[in-house]
Design an enzyme around this catalytic site. Structure first.
Site, PDB file in Angstrom:
ATOM      1  N   GLU A  91      44.458  24.561  23.482  1.00 38.23           N
ATOM      2  CA  GLU A  91      45.880  24.314  23.727  1.00 38.23           C
ATOM      3  C   GLU A  91      46.690  24.582  22.457  1.00 38.23           C
ATOM      4  O   GLU A  91      47.738  25.224  22.489  1.00 38.23           O
ATOM      5  CB  GLU A  91      46.109  22.868  24.192  1.00 38.23           C
ATOM      6  CG  GLU A  91      47.589  22.575  24.460  1.00 38.23           C
ATOM      7  CD  GLU A  91      47.874  21.134  24.913  1.00 38.23           C
ATOM      8  OE1 GLU A  91      46.923  20.341  24.983  1.00 38.23           O
ATOM      9  OE2 GLU A  91      49.051  20.834  25.186  1.00 38.23           O
TER      10      GLU A  91
ATOM     11  N   GLY B  78      75.556  33.679  14.397  1.00 42.44           N
ATOM     12  CA  GLY B  78      76.852  33.015  14.349  1.00 42.44           C
ATOM     13  C   GLY B  78      77.262  32.483  15.711  1.00 42.44           C
ATOM     14  O   GLY B  78      76.440  31.933  16.450  1.00 42.44           O
TER      15      GLY B  78
ATOM     16  N   THR C 277      49.357  11.573  28.033  1.00 43.27           N
ATOM     17  CA  THR C 277      50.382  10.718  27.410  1.00 43.27           C
ATOM     18  C   THR C 277      50.868   9.625  28.365  1.00 43.27           C
ATOM     19  O   THR C 277      51.034   9.861  29.558  1.00 43.27           O
ATOM     20  CB  THR C 277      51.567  11.592  26.970  1.00 43.27           C
ATOM     21  OG1 THR C 277      51.088  12.534  26.027  1.00 43.27           O
ATOM     22  CG2 THR C 277      52.669  10.761  26.332  1.00 43.27           C
TER      23      THR C 277
END
Lengths: 388, 250
Positions: free
Chosen positions: A251, A348, A136
């Site tokens: 991957e 919660g 990337t």
């Protein structure tokens, strides 16, 4: 209700005594060497350097690599068990950092020169050296075919210019398997080059303010006239796209299995809390609205497990289907997202506090839904593969 | 020098053991089983002696149902050289296990026999001692450190008052305490290699032992559930309750 991590797993007839024995030993290792420290390491933003040699010793780093380099060849089920057990830790950053060689090293093993393999594979598999995968770029991620980092041939060297970002393990890496442009535009001009990080002109900066995966080191890498001998080419010139694509299947499988395990952790924590917590005079788990949440988690987890098994059986037969694997990754990230959300609703206020695995997994959904190929790219890839 | 190590298949120590609904026994259905932790320490000690060059072969033996072979394989993955499975149905008592182990000792003639001090299921703490008597060997029980010195063995034992050091003539029996060592993890390559190590299967008849039962289990019941605690108002009330209700002070 007894839906814990183990009982929530569908039976898999492919597993033998060997597989069960590995799960048992690996779990022991993880429960002693990793689990008690997971929170601290994640908060500290790194894992201790001593963990790699320990992981090497137990056989974790070497799994699926040839024996000559210190590895242990194994089938897909050993790989699945490994990814599941590391997923059970509920701290993806630890897994990403510890096992990052599984994306950086396979290009070398599958396509690299013998000299390259002999030099780098043994120390990496001993946990004494590190390798990352650099694909990337700041200018574009998913569009691999159009990457901009260049490697221009000059005598016996390539001269590399450009940068890579979101590189897992990038700060610690001794080498980066790097995608570079050696030819013209598009996929046909891409090559893979093994770049040592002590080369002149190489620099890096950490990216340490992430939503999740805190224990994992992430970096931006800069190449400023970095000279790399042409012998460092991984595979042939301008054939890098193929190297990158073969890497993606394993991957994505690893990520999908990890995500399914993370989803199961969320369900386990939700179930455990639902059995304990009392509201309106009864246990949380006795309220239909909560029971349905848990049943829906299990339903989706079941489907993902079955899908993983089908893909792994295909891989074991030597017939992997990249489209099915791409959509499995989407299936897994959606289920992880659903289970993290629903488990948080069940937990919660407790779930909102740092300290539960569910809370951390909730923050790790996006990196899984985007890294290794985003959901959108996966669907696009699949539709093309299916010939739509 | 050959070392013989006995291992027992028991419920994994992480499992919360439950009684069966009818109270006849503990629930073993679908329960995770493992090597008894003290036996694992015994295997580790033998393997360390082998790595140090003191022991030349580590033979691991288990008495139990066919499934006990899993635990023998684990011991082989931890570094033992070969296994012997004495196949027995049900749950033999310590004396019967000791007699069967005596049969194996006669056949193998080990210089050193290492056992766990007790198994975490029966908690009997008898087998090693009984084997010592049957095989006419000296014994060092509850060992926290052992050292082979020529044809003798030094054993440091954990006793109530502290540590006791014994010198035993080999062949001898050792039973392990918790602090003797910390067992290693079996690595993946060793798990794979263990599959190829020899595992011999024998039975009581071949060892010339008749397995008999002398004890009948009448029932199993879980401990009573703890009642909820209370908050006391003040120190006086606390002292009063400790004195008159709990009767822990007078």
């Amino acid at each position: 209700m007894s839906l814990d991590f183990d009982s929530a797993q569908l039976p898999n007839p492919n597993l033998t005594d060997l597989h069960h024995a590995w799960r048992e030993q690996l779990r022991r290792f993880i429960d002693v060497e990793i689990m008690p420290y997971a929170d601290d390491w994640d908060e500290a933003g790194e894992i201790p350097i001593g963990l790699w040699p320990k992981a090497a010793e137990v056989g974790l780093l070497g799994l699926s690599y040839p024996e000559v380099y210190g590895g242990t060849p194994g089938d897909v089920w050993l790989g699945q068990i490994t990814a599941e057990e590391l997923g059970r830790v509920g701290a993806g950053g630890i897994n990403a950092s510890l096992m990052v060689h599984n994306i950086g090293l396979p290009p070398i093993i599958n396509w690299g020169s013998q000299t390259m393999k002999d030099e780098i594979a043994p120390p990496i598999l001993r946990g004494e050296a590190w390798i990352s995968l650099g694909i990337t770029e700041p200018g574009g991620g998913s569009d691999v075919a159009n990457l901009q980092t260049t490697a221009v041939r000059d005598g016996d060297d390539y001269v590399v210019n450009g940068s890579k970002t979101y590189i897992t393990g990038g700060m610690r890496a001794n080498w980066v398997s790097t995608a570079v442009r050696t030819g013209g535009e598009g996929a046909g001009g891409v090559s893979m080059l093994l770049i040592p990080t002590d080369a002149e002109g190489f620099s890096r900066t950490p990216l340490n303010r992430k939503q999740g995966w805190w224990a994992s080191d992430t970096a931006t890498l800069y190449f400023d006239n970095v000279r790399v001998p042409a012998t460092q080419l991984i595979g042939e010139e301008n054939q890098g796209f193929r190297v990158i694509m073969t890497n993606f299947n394993s991957e994505r499988m690893g990520m999908a299995i990890h995500m399914e395990a993370a989803a199961r952790v969320c369900m386990e924590e939700a179930v455990s809390w639902a059995r304990e917590r009392k509201t309106f005079g009864k246990r949380l788990g006795d309220h239909q609205v909560i029971r349905h949440k848990i049943a829906m988690m299990k339903q989706k987890i079941n489907a993902t497990q079955a899908y993983i098994r089908v893909c792994n059986e295909s891989i074991e037969r030597g017939e992997p289907n990249p489209a099915d694997i791409a959509l499995l990754k989407v299936q897994a990230s959606e289920v992880m997202e659903f289970c993290a959300r629903e488990a948080m609703q069940v937990l919660g206020g407790l779930g909102f506090m740092r300290g539960s695995r569910t809370e951390r997994i909730y923050r790790e959904v996006r990196v899984n839904a985007i890294g290794g190929g985003s959901e959108e790219i996966m669907r696009d890839l699949a539709s093309r593969q299916y010939g739509l | 020098m050959k070392a013989l190590v006995a291992v027992k298949r028991v419920v994994d120590y992480n499992v919360k053991v439950r009684a069966k609904a009818d109270g006849s026994d503990v629930e073993l259905n679908n329960v995770k089983m493992a090597i008894n932790p003290f036996c694992e320490i015994a295997v580790e000690e033998a393997v360390r002696l082998k790595e140090a060059g003191t022991v030349s072969e580590v033979v691991v033996v288990s008495v139990g149902e066919k499934s006990s072979q899993e635990q023998i394989r684990t011991a082989l993955a931890l570094g033992a050289d070969r296994g012997i499975h004495v196949e027995v149905e049900g749950r033999p008592e310590p004396l019967e296990i000791a007699k069967l182990l005596k049969g194996v000792v006669d056949k193998e003639q080990p210089q050193l026999v290492i056992l766990g001090k007790q198994s975490i299921d029966g908690d009997n703490n008898q087998t090693g001692q009984m084997l010592g008597a049957l095989a006419n060997m000296g014994q060092g029980t509850f060992a926290s450190e052992i050292k082979v010195d020529g044809d003798s063995l030094q054993v440091i034992r954990e006793v109530d008052g502290g540590l006791q050091t014994l010198k035993l003539t080999l062949p001898a029996i050792v039973t392990t305490d918790l602090r003797l060592n910390e067992p290693r993890y079996a690595s993946l390559p060793n798990i794979m290699k263990a599959k190829k190590k020899p595992l011999e299967v024998t039975n009581p008849a071949e060892l010339g032992v008749e397995v008999k039962s002398h004890v009948t289990q009448l029932g199993v019941a879980p401990p009573p559930e703890r009642a909820a605690g209370i908050k006391v108002e003040d120190v006086a009330q606390l002292v009063d309750k400790l004195k008159n209700e709990a009767k822990v002070i007078s």
